[in-house]
Every structure is written in C-alpha cells, then in structure tokens.
Design an enzyme around this catalytic site. Structure first.
Site, short mmCIF file in Angstrom:
data_model
loop_
_atom_site.label_atom_id
_atom_site.label_comp_id
_atom_site.label_asym_id
_atom_site.label_seq_id
_atom_site.Cartn_x
_atom_site.Cartn_y
_atom_site.Cartn_z
N TRP A 78 34.22 75.42 -64.08
CA TRP A 78 34.00 74.98 -62.69
C TRP A 78 35.49 74.59 -62.07
O TRP A 78 35.54 73.96 -60.83
CB TRP A 78 33.21 73.73 -62.47
CG TRP A 78 31.61 73.89 -62.92
CD1 TRP A 78 30.94 74.02 -63.78
CD2 TRP A 78 30.73 74.52 -61.68
NE1 TRP A 78 29.73 74.22 -63.74
CE2 TRP A 78 29.49 74.50 -62.46
CE3 TRP A 78 30.82 74.97 -60.48
CZ2 TRP A 78 28.29 75.05 -61.47
CZ3 TRP A 78 29.95 75.43 -59.82
CH2 TRP A 78 28.64 75.47 -60.45
N TYR A 117 37.17 74.07 -68.28
CA TYR A 117 35.80 74.19 -67.92
C TYR A 117 35.80 75.12 -66.85
O TYR A 117 36.41 75.27 -66.02
CB TYR A 117 35.27 72.79 -67.60
CG TYR A 117 33.75 72.65 -67.96
CD1 TYR A 117 33.30 72.71 -69.28
CD2 TYR A 117 32.84 72.27 -67.10
CE1 TYR A 117 32.03 72.55 -69.59
CE2 TYR A 117 31.56 72.08 -67.55
CZ TYR A 117 31.00 72.48 -68.95
OH TYR A 117 29.86 72.16 -69.20
#
Length: 765
Positions: free
Chosen positions: A109, A107
């Site tokens: 982030w 992901y």
C-alpha cells in the site's frame, strides 16, 4: 492535473508550482474525502527534508538501555554521505553475516503507481545485490491466504474471480448474510489506484432488486443504512460458533444440500460427526451457539432456514480472520455455503472481502499490467509477515507454518521502503523492543512518523504527487496517468533514484536501471502492457494516453479456473486443484500437520481473549481495531481529513452508552484505554452503533509513546496496537490476531499531554 491515489482519482489545482487544492473528478459518484486532505500534509512540518542519521548510530555508540531508537536525535547529512553509509553497511552485513541477514521490509500500500511501487523497487534492488530475507502473506488476509488453497484450491487470491459480482447478486440472489459486515468506508480504497468508486451504487442496485441483507457484526454501521440490513450483534471472535450452530440446524432438519456435498465436496461425513458431538461429546446445536455468540436460538434457527430455502450468498469480511484461529471462520463459511444449497448457482454461494476495497465484487479481475521485474531472490529464507518481532527477538527459533518448519533467521539490517510497521504490527511495545536488536535500520520516508523515528538512517522520499507514473488498480479496468504535480519537497528523491545511486556504488547500476530514465520506465511498462493484450488497438499509444489521462483495459471473460458453477455442473470434468479435486470440508493434508490449533476440519477453538474468557473479569471490553474512515491505514494521518476527525488531537473511540455510564465517561471526554500490554488516550464517542461490551478504535493513528523505550508507556495519540497481542492466528498461517484483544477504559483525569506524533525529532546539522 490528474492525481491517482489508492482512494480514487482527483484533479490537482496548482498555482506557480504550489499545490493549492485537490478536487474530485466529475465522473466519480462517491469521491473519497481523503484526497483533498493530502494538501495539508504535502509540505507540513513533519516532512523529511534531508537525509538524516541517528546520532548514536553515526557516532558508533551502543544502544544505552536499548532505548536509543525512537528517542535519539538525528544528524542531517548530504546525499553523498548517506549513500556512502548505506552502501558500506550493506556490504559489511552481507560479507560478515550473509545475504539472509538483510531483511527487505515493505508493504504493497506504499503508493499508487505501476513503476514507483516501493515493494517492487526494494525487492529488485536487494535481489540484484545478492538476495534478502523476504516475508510471506499480508497483515490484511494472512489466515485467508493460507487456508483457502487447501479448501477450494487455486492461488491465495484466485477466489476473487470465482465469487459472484454485485451485478450477478442483484440479478439472482435473495439473501446475503455478511459475517463482518459490508462497511462502505472500506470501499474508498483500491491498491494500485482507482478511477471511480462503484461499490455504493452496486449495493443500492442489489437492494432495489429486492435482495435482503443480514449484518453479523458487533458494529451496526458495518452495513450502509440504505440496505435496511437486519443486525445480528455477535460477540466478537465467535463467528465460527455461530456458523456451526447454523450448520447443525441445517443437518438435523435435513435442510442441507446433500447432492452438492456428495458430488462436489469431500469429508462432510467426518465434519457431520463433529457437529453432532460424536467426536468430542459437544453437540454444536443452536442452543450451544447461542450461549457463545449472544445471538438467540430462534434467530440462529431462522437464519439456517432462510439460507437453505432462499437463493443465498454467504459473505465473510477480512476482519474476522485477523483473530485467534482466524482460519476457522473462513473455512467454515465455505462449508456453510456448500451446505446451504446455493454454492455454484449464479449470484449465490460464497465470497470474501466484499466492500473491503472498491474492486471486490465490482469486476472479477483485469488484464495483466506490466510491472517492474523483481528477478529471482537468491535467498530462500522467508518469514510469515506478522512474525517480524519474533524473528528479531528469537533468531534461530523454529516455528510451524503451513506444514513446514521454519528457522527464524538472524536479521542484522532492516531495509524498509513502503509501509509503516509501527502501524500495522501488533503489541507495539514488543516491536519497539525487538527493533533495538539489528545493527542497522534504513528507511525511506516522506514524513517523520514513528517508522522514521525508530530508524538509524532516514532517506527522504518523494510522494506520489512528486513523480511521474500511471495507476493500475486491483481488478480495476482503468489505467490512469499520474504526471508529477509538484517538485519533490526539500531534497527528497524517488525510491528508484535512491536505489539507482546505491546500485551505482555497489556495482550494478546498469542491471538495476537497464539504462532507462524513470519516465522511460513508465513509458516502457505502459507499452509492455499494451503489447501484452495482443491487439494494440485495445489501448492508445503512450503519448495519447498521457495526454488523455485515462484508458480502459478490455474486460475479462469467464469462466475462470476453479469455477464453482462448473464444479456443480460436472465435478469430474471441472475439478478444483485441491488434492481431492473437490471442496475439502475435511483436509487430509491439514490433518497430517498435527496442529492442536487447526484440525482437519473447521472447528470452534476458544480464543485466548474474548468476552467469554477468564481475563474478561479484569478487562471486560472487547476492542475492535477496524480500518479507519478518515485515511488508508496510517497514510495521511497528518492529512486534513484525518486531523479533522480527532477529538482534542486524539483518535476517536466509540463506546456503548451503557458501558460509558458505568465508567463515568461522557461524550467528548479523553479516556485511557488499557490492558496489561499498554495504554493509549482516545476521545470518547458514545453510540449504540457498537454492541455493549465492545469498543471500536480504528487503526492508523501514528504511535506516540510518552517513553518509547518503556514497555507499557502511554500512547498519547490513540493507536490500538498499543494494546493488541502479537501472536499468530494458529500454527497454520501465523497471521496477525489483532481482533483478539480485551481492554478496559476509564476517564483520563491527569494533565493532558501534548500529541507529538507529527513533530520531527531533534535535528542537528
């Protein structure tokens, strides 16, 4: 020393190699408190210090009762043994089941940094090794990403450069109607890094210029107090019905922009027939909308009049599309803006995601920054990002997605690097069951969070404080140097070092590393960025940049492709990239898909779970699981700022005093929030900041089930995804529907269990 993070740039104070504290930079007007809290977590007891292998997997034991992942002990091993185990397992799975049996989970982030981007590193490694099954879209905005290209054309994220910036709003707009609000807490962050926070002061500028704001949200504080916003507390998941009621009022009073609709849009006549009830016998007037949304007929009528007579901007936040039929409020918001008369006028019209991160509305974009080349993925298979549990539980099943039929692949090895699926996925008990099905789960983790505890092989990874890089935030025009602040804790290695070692064992180290050291890669990406600007004087040389720590990219100049202003001026000369070249109020393409949960025009579909559903008689509270103020998603839940926000070690849950009184709940009590999917403990905060019938429990508390293998087991810590449903928004996007969850709450009067979320599993040597 400079420190760049997703929540801002800071200065690290180091003494004899020990991180003492992290301080805000002087030029940041609104520094995030998350940064200083990183010190607490840097070397806490939850750090993964050495490679570790789940004992049952290491001994070749079957998964007894399908509960071993999440409950088993781990055996610490040497790096050499760990690299051998992972490389041999990758070889075996590819040879026996094919490259599509490997899933590359990540992901964006994971951490700030252009080079040490976990997603890029993982996908490059797996693609060079033969390929992998990938995921598409994001948990944040899946419904938006799929619907907008159909409606306004362009790439999924191109709307960012096509909507008004805050400066333009201040200069030109009179009325902002924000569906889902404008919560400033969310503007702490920016994927990739952030030099300084600007959103608060830009919002203040708008208010000082006389712009009026309307907050359409179940939560009052979704707009800052200084905006003096009018609060319309809407029943969750009914934003589309409210917009339809406003649109009908505009239509029957002839307040709509007929010229723009005729020249720049297609399909309005068919949509108008839906509004008036000609298609289904239901008139979508203000009275109809009032009965669904809880907002009075007079307020709806007044809002319709104001939108169509003032220079207005319709905003939608990302939260409202993470729900059943989440495509509809996004589509309908574009239609509403087109009807209102301000679409394509300076500072007005439509926009999405304002204040969701500091970049949105601050700048239309930034010059391109070089990134780690991923290379082509030889495997064509992919899954919608939120359908990972479905894929693991039902390989071979066929699902709809954006006009396609996808066959879910059989995944035998999950390789997760960056992000925490046991935070962002829904119905975590279902995910825990699904997680037992693959042969092997490999993760890179810095801490023993739930993701690590549910793995087979855990490789300790360095944090962003423990490696060299430079940050380049989304739309942020600044580059920020990220020199290593401290040495990696324990035996931690960077993601790149781990993949380089694996690539060496698998025979493609030179292809993966290109014979560059990590620091040479950082320099290379910076110099690539500099050269790509054409005028090398736009950025200093790398050595000067590294010494000065910041550099500014040249501002992007419009007009940008797909401009609504250009469309309004001349739709023939400046068409959109939709099939019609115009805004698609009715989409022939979507209509041709034949979905029963997403028609050819925006429409009201009753959610599976909402306060008007039959299930609300058993679970009469609607849970809003919004983004936290004290951390980024689940990142640094073990940091000082997040820990300080807990109530007796549990995540706080906000309850209206009226709902609390009916249940005997007092401020500070530990409550059990529950439904048929699960239950969790949380600390009660009584406030009329939420409307009656709604509770607010932020995401990101590390999941801490008392019995990980038992469905419905009590989560001791307060993760709302113990309670959310794992179903797609619709057959169009298959996005997550986290905000469609009914629950109830009660005083927890049993012995209070210890929170073990931050406690490592049993480790053997």
């Amino acid at each position: 020393m400079p420190v760049a993070t997703h929540w801002g740039s800071f200065v690290a104070v180091v003494d004899s190699g020990r991180l003492v504290r992290i301080e805000p930079r002087n030029d940041d007007p609104v520094p995030s408190p998350i940064g200083p809290g990183m010190v607490t977590a840097a070397d806490d007891n939850a750090r993964v210090l050495r490679p570790a292998v789940r004992k049952g997997w290491l001994n070749g034991l079957s998964r007894a009762n399908d509960t071993a992942r999440g409950t088993d002990a781990f055996v610490e091993v040497s790096w050499d043994d760990a690299i051998t185990l992972v490389s041999e397992e990758l070889r075996r799975v590819r040879a026996q089941h094919g490259d599509s049996a490997v899933f590359g989970g990540s992901y964006g982030w994971a951490s700030a940094g252009a080079f040490h981007n976990a997603q890029s590193q993982l996908h490059r490694f797996l693609a060079l090794g033969g390929g992998y099954t990938d995921s598409r879209n994001t948990y944040s905005t899946a419904a938006l990403e799929v619907i907008l290209p159909h409606v306004i054309g362009g790439a999924p994220w191109s709307y960012q450069s096509r909507m008004p910036m805050w400066d333009e709003i201040a200069d030109n707009c009179e009325l902002v109607v924000a569906f889902g609000g404008l919560a400033l807490k969310n503007s702490q962050i920016n994927p990739g890094g952030l030099a300084r926070h600007q959103t608060r002061d830009l919002q203040r500028k708008c208010r000082a210029a006389g712009v009026r704001f309307v907050n359409v949200s179940p939560i009052r504080s979704d707009t800052a107090g200084f905006l003096d916003a009018e609060w319309l507390p809407v029943v969750p998941n009914t934003d589309t019905a409210l917009m339809l009621g406003i649109a009908h009022t505009m239509l029957v009073n002839d307040w709509h922009d007929e010229d723009f609709l005729r020249r720049c849009c297609t399909g309005f006549d068919r949509f108008a027939s839906y509004l008036t009830g000609e298609l289904d016998g239901v008139v979508k007037d203000a009275g109809w909308a009032a009965g669904i949304t809880g907002i009075g007929r007079e307020a709806i009528t007044g809002l319709a009049r104001r939108l169509s007579t003032q220079r207005s901007l319709v905003m939608v936040n990302y939260a409202i599309q993470r729900a059943d039929h989440g495509e509809q409020p996004i589509w309908m918001s574009v239609v509403l803006a087109a009807m209102a008369g301000s679409m394509g006028r300076p500072g007005c019209g439509w926009g999405a995601g304002y204040a969701t991160m500091d970049a949105t509305g601050v700048a239309p974009g930034r010059s391109s920054v070089a990134s780690v080349p991923r290379g082509p993925n030889p495997v064509a298979d992919f899954i919608p990002v939120a359908r990972i549990a479905d894929t693991l539980l039902h390989p071979g099943r066929t699902i709809d997605y954006n006009g396609r039929r996808l066959t879910l692949p059989e995944l035998r090895l999950i390789y997760w690097c960056g992000g925490n699926p046991f935070h962002h996925h829904q119905d975590l008990h279902r995910l825990a069951r699904a997680w037992q099905t693959p042969d092997t789960v490999v993760v890179h983790e810095a801490w023993w969070n739930t993701n690590a505890k549910f793995a087979d092989i855990v490789l300790p990874v360095a944090t962003s404080l423990e490696r060299d890089d430079f940050a380049a935030g989304f739309s942020d025009p600044h580059l920020t140097a990220m020199p290593k602040v401290r040495e990696p804790e324990g035996e931690s290695r960077t993601d790149h070092q781990i993949f380089a070692a694996l690539a060496c064992r698998l025979g493609y180290q030179r292809e993966f590393t290109q014979d560059r050291s990590e620091f040479e890669w950082v320099r290379h990406l910076y110099e690539q960025t500099r050269a790509g600007l054409g005028d090398e004087a736009a950025l200093p040389g790398f050595d000067d940049f590294w010494r000065e720590t910041t550099a500014e990219l040249p501002a992007l100049r419009g007009p940008f492709p797909g401009s609504f202003e250009a469309l309004r001026a001349d739709p023939r000369q400046f068409p959109l990239t939709t099939p019609s070249g115009r805004i698609e109020i009715f989409s022939e393409e979507i209509d041709s898909f034949g979905y029963d949960d997403c028609a050819g025009h925006p429409a009201w579909f009753e959610p599976v779970e909402w306060l008007g559903a039959e299930a609300s008689s058993r679970f009469p509270l609607h849970m809003i699981s919004n983004q936290p103020a004290s951390r980024l998603h689940s990142q640094y839940d073990n940091g000082g700022h997040s820990l300080a926000s807990k109530i007796r070690g549990r995540e706080p849950v906000t309850i209206h005093p009226q709902d609390a009184a009916a249940r005997g709940i007092q401020d500070g009590m530990i409550v059990r929030v529950h439904n048929d999917r699960g239950s969790c403990l949380a600390g009660a905060v009584l406030s009329d900041d939420v409307m009656p019938g709604v509770i607010q429990l932020s995401t990101g508390a590390w999941w801490d089930p008392a019995q990980p293998g038992l469905s419905g087991s009590l989560d001791r810590h307060g993760n709302p995804n113990s309670l959310t449903a794992d179903r797609g928004c619709s057959r169009l996007s298959q996005g997550p529907s986290a905000h469609s969850a009914l629950v109830d709450a009660e005083v927890y009067d049993g012995p209070l269990p210890d929170v073990l979320a931050f406690t490592p599993p049993h480790l053997e040597h």
